[in-house]
Design an enzyme around this catalytic site. Structure first.
Site, PDB file in Angstrom:
ATOM      1  N   GLY A  99      15.698  20.360   0.947  1.00  0.00           N
ATOM      2  CA  GLY A  99      14.544  18.756   0.881  1.00  0.00           C
ATOM      3  C   GLY A  99      13.467  19.701   1.522  1.00  0.00           C
ATOM      4  O   GLY A  99      13.260  20.154   2.948  1.00  0.00           O
ATOM      5  N   ARG A 125      18.307  23.335  -5.628  1.00  0.00           N
ATOM      6  CA  ARG A 125      19.425  23.152  -5.466  1.00  0.00           C
ATOM      7  C   ARG A 125      19.791  24.107  -6.340  1.00  0.00           C
ATOM      8  O   ARG A 125      19.819  24.332  -7.056  1.00  0.00           O
ATOM      9  CB  ARG A 125      20.266  21.750  -5.368  1.00  0.00           C
ATOM     10  CG  ARG A 125      19.783  20.864  -4.439  1.00  0.00           C
ATOM     11  CD  ARG A 125      19.465  20.502  -3.424  1.00  0.00           C
ATOM     12  NE  ARG A 125      19.206  19.791  -2.236  1.00  0.00           N
ATOM     13  CZ  ARG A 125      18.950  19.431  -1.495  1.00  0.00           C
ATOM     14  NH1 ARG A 125      19.750  20.556  -0.685  1.00  0.00           N
ATOM     15  NH2 ARG A 125      18.738  17.918  -0.662  1.00  0.00           N
ATOM     16  N   ASP A 175      20.090  23.033   7.703  1.00  0.00           N
ATOM     17  CA  ASP A 175      21.388  23.757   7.858  1.00  0.00           C
ATOM     18  C   ASP A 175      22.224  24.768   5.673  1.00  0.00           C
ATOM     19  O   ASP A 175      22.271  25.738   6.459  1.00  0.00           O
ATOM     20  CB  ASP A 175      21.974  23.012   7.873  1.00  0.00           C
ATOM     21  CG  ASP A 175      22.197  21.544   7.461  1.00  0.00           C
ATOM     22  OD1 ASP A 175      21.783  21.871   5.898  1.00  0.00           O
ATOM     23  OD2 ASP A 175      23.095  20.901   7.142  1.00  0.00           O
ATOM     24  N   THR A 234      12.899  21.272   7.938  1.00  0.00           N
ATOM     25  CA  THR A 234      13.801  19.652   7.963  1.00  0.00           C
ATOM     26  C   THR A 234      13.261  18.595   8.375  1.00  0.00           C
ATOM     27  O   THR A 234      13.042  18.686   9.742  1.00  0.00           O
ATOM     28  CB  THR A 234      15.015  19.943   7.487  1.00  0.00           C
ATOM     29  OG1 THR A 234      15.426  19.451   7.567  1.00  0.00           O
ATOM     30  CG2 THR A 234      15.452  20.387   9.014  1.00  0.00           C
ATOM     31  N   ASP A 283      14.361  16.082   8.857  1.00  0.00           N
ATOM     32  CA  ASP A 283      16.211  15.679   9.892  1.00  0.00           C
ATOM     33  C   ASP A 283      15.908  15.930  11.429  1.00  0.00           C
ATOM     34  O   ASP A 283      17.164  15.589  12.230  1.00  0.00           O
ATOM     35  CB  ASP A 283      17.065  16.415   9.024  1.00  0.00           C
ATOM     36  CG  ASP A 283      17.359  15.371   7.613  1.00  0.00           C
ATOM     37  OD1 ASP A 283      16.624  14.028   7.853  1.00  0.00           O
ATOM     38  OD2 ASP A 283      18.377  16.134   6.834  1.00  0.00           O
ATOM     39  N   ASP A 298      17.626  18.279  12.631  1.00  0.00           N
ATOM     40  CA  ASP A 298      18.618  18.566  12.669  1.00  0.00           C
ATOM     41  C   ASP A 298      19.330  19.854  13.246  1.00  0.00           C
ATOM     42  O   ASP A 298      20.901  20.257  12.861  1.00  0.00           O
ATOM     43  CB  ASP A 298      19.990  17.924  11.445  1.00  0.00           C
ATOM     44  CG  ASP A 298      19.614  18.399  10.371  1.00  0.00           C
ATOM     45  OD1 ASP A 298      18.681  18.967  10.506  1.00  0.00           O
ATOM     46  OD2 ASP A 298      20.446  17.924   9.556  1.00  0.00           O
ATOM     47  N   ARG A 323      21.030  10.891   6.817  1.00  0.00           N
ATOM     48  CA  ARG A 323      22.320  11.010   5.327  1.00  0.00           C
ATOM     49  C   ARG A 323      23.426  10.915   7.339  1.00  0.00           C
ATOM     50  O   ARG A 323      24.214  10.197   7.295  1.00  0.00           O
ATOM     51  CB  ARG A 323      22.778  11.698   4.897  1.00  0.00           C
ATOM     52  CG  ARG A 323      23.984  11.352   4.349  1.00  0.00           C
ATOM     53  CD  ARG A 323      24.415  12.076   2.047  1.00  0.00           C
ATOM     54  NE  ARG A 323      23.918  13.454   3.130  1.00  0.00           N
ATOM     55  CZ  ARG A 323      23.419  14.121   3.069  1.00  0.00           C
ATOM     56  NH1 ARG A 323      22.029  14.168   1.757  1.00  0.00           N
ATOM     57  NH2 ARG A 323      23.237  15.717   3.020  1.00  0.00           N
TER      58      ARG A 323
END
Length: 319
Positions: free
Chosen positions: A11, A72, A103, A125, A127, A129, A171
């Site tokens: 992303g 992707r 990740d 990212t 996120d 994370d 998510r």
């Protein structure tokens, strides 16, 4: 090392262009040729590779997204695809690779590293994370996008005395929803890392209503439940007017914040420095305001300790 390649994968995140610019210009400063690999790992397999110069990255530091594009790649997950990627790198004489992503991108970098190919990862990212870094490129910008939306929705929630359920991206990671909920004064926050029942949300709204509160913001990470289910249950059990706002991909776009631009620039320059010093299989990061690097073959799952602390603080402040 005379040639370095760079790609973005997964992303997109605001600030990726700033990191690309830093890698390219740091390489040129050190008399190293730099090659852009377009469309992520799939572009690497397909040979979508072009040499970049100073002008190639002019006027991109303020732009969201990634000038190298992203996609992707199912092919890269196979042994054959990974081998073809390395063949392309060898064909272009690229001796080291900088990979910007999350990740999933780092798992690809790990595969190349295990095959002996020098890779450095830059965490990009929204996120936030990734273990080993306090911040990832794009998180600050995305967070401010969410906060701006929450503040605006709070105004109309107050005017109409409604309950709003606002869904942020996340998510598997709830950082965006958690930080936005804390900064925006949300009455309840639901994130994947911490189990919160709908009953708890209902009871908090009910207690607030009993002391005269007529509106609430419920902040939801997309992986922690269904926004429409929550809104419907609040309406059915409390007979309150409810609305749902799903912020979606607005969180990924936009001009990166000054913080994201600076962090991305420093990450990019540091990644080149690591390759020049013979390092490989490392990820750059920011920890306790210090720039660090970690083994890229390690675990990318972030500890929940800080998440729990912020969640508990939010619960205390939203009584």
């Amino acid at each position: 090392m005379k040639r370095i390649g760079i790609l973005t994968s997964g992303g997109d995140a605001p600030g990726m262009n700033a990191a690309i610019r830093a890698v390219v210009r740091s390489c040129i400063y050190h008399d190293i040729e730099v090659f852009g690999i377009y469309y992520g790992y799939q572009g690497l397999i397909d040979g979508e590779i072009k040499q970049l110069d100073i002008g190639s990255v002019g006027d991109i530091i303020q732009k969201g997204g990634t000038m190298l594009f992203s996609s992707r790649s199912e092919d890269f997950k196979t042994e054959e695809g990974q081998q073809k990627a390395i063949e392309q790198l060898n064909h272009y004489g690229i001796e080291g690779l900088v990979i910007i992503g999350g990740d999933g991108s780092f798992k690809g970098a790990k595969k190349l590293t295990e095959k002996g190919y020098p890779c450095i990862g830059i965490p990009g990212t929204i996120d936030n994370d990734i273990a080993g870094t306090d911040y990832t490129i794009g998180f600050d910008t995305a967070l401010n996008t969410v906060i701006e939306a929450v503040d605006k929705i709070r105004d109309t929630a107050t005017s109409h005395e409604r309950i709003y359920v606002i869904e942020a991206m996340g998510r598997d990671a709830g950082d965006l929803a958690l930080w936005a909920g804390l900064a925006g004064g949300a009455e309840s926050i639901l994130i994947p890392e911490i189990k919160t029942s709908y009953d708890d949300v209902i009871q908090k709204i009910k207690r607030g209503h009993e002391r005269g509160k007529r509106h609430s913001i419920i902040m939801l990470a997309e992986g922690a439940g269904n926004a429409y289910d929550i809104a419907e249950r609040i309406k059915d059990e409390l007979n309150f007017s409810t609305r749902v706002t799903i912020l979606g991909h607005t969180q990924r776009g936009g001009s990166p914040s000054a913080y994201d631009r600076v962090i991305a620039s420093r990450f990019g320059a540091y990644a080149v420095e690591l390759l020049l010093n013979g390092k490989q299989g490392r990820m750059v990061g920011l920890e306790n305001n210090q720039f660090v690097d970690y083994d890229l073959t390690g675990n990318f799952d972030k500890s929940n300790k800080e998440i729990e602390e912020l969640y508990n603080l939010s619960s205390q402040l939203s009584i």
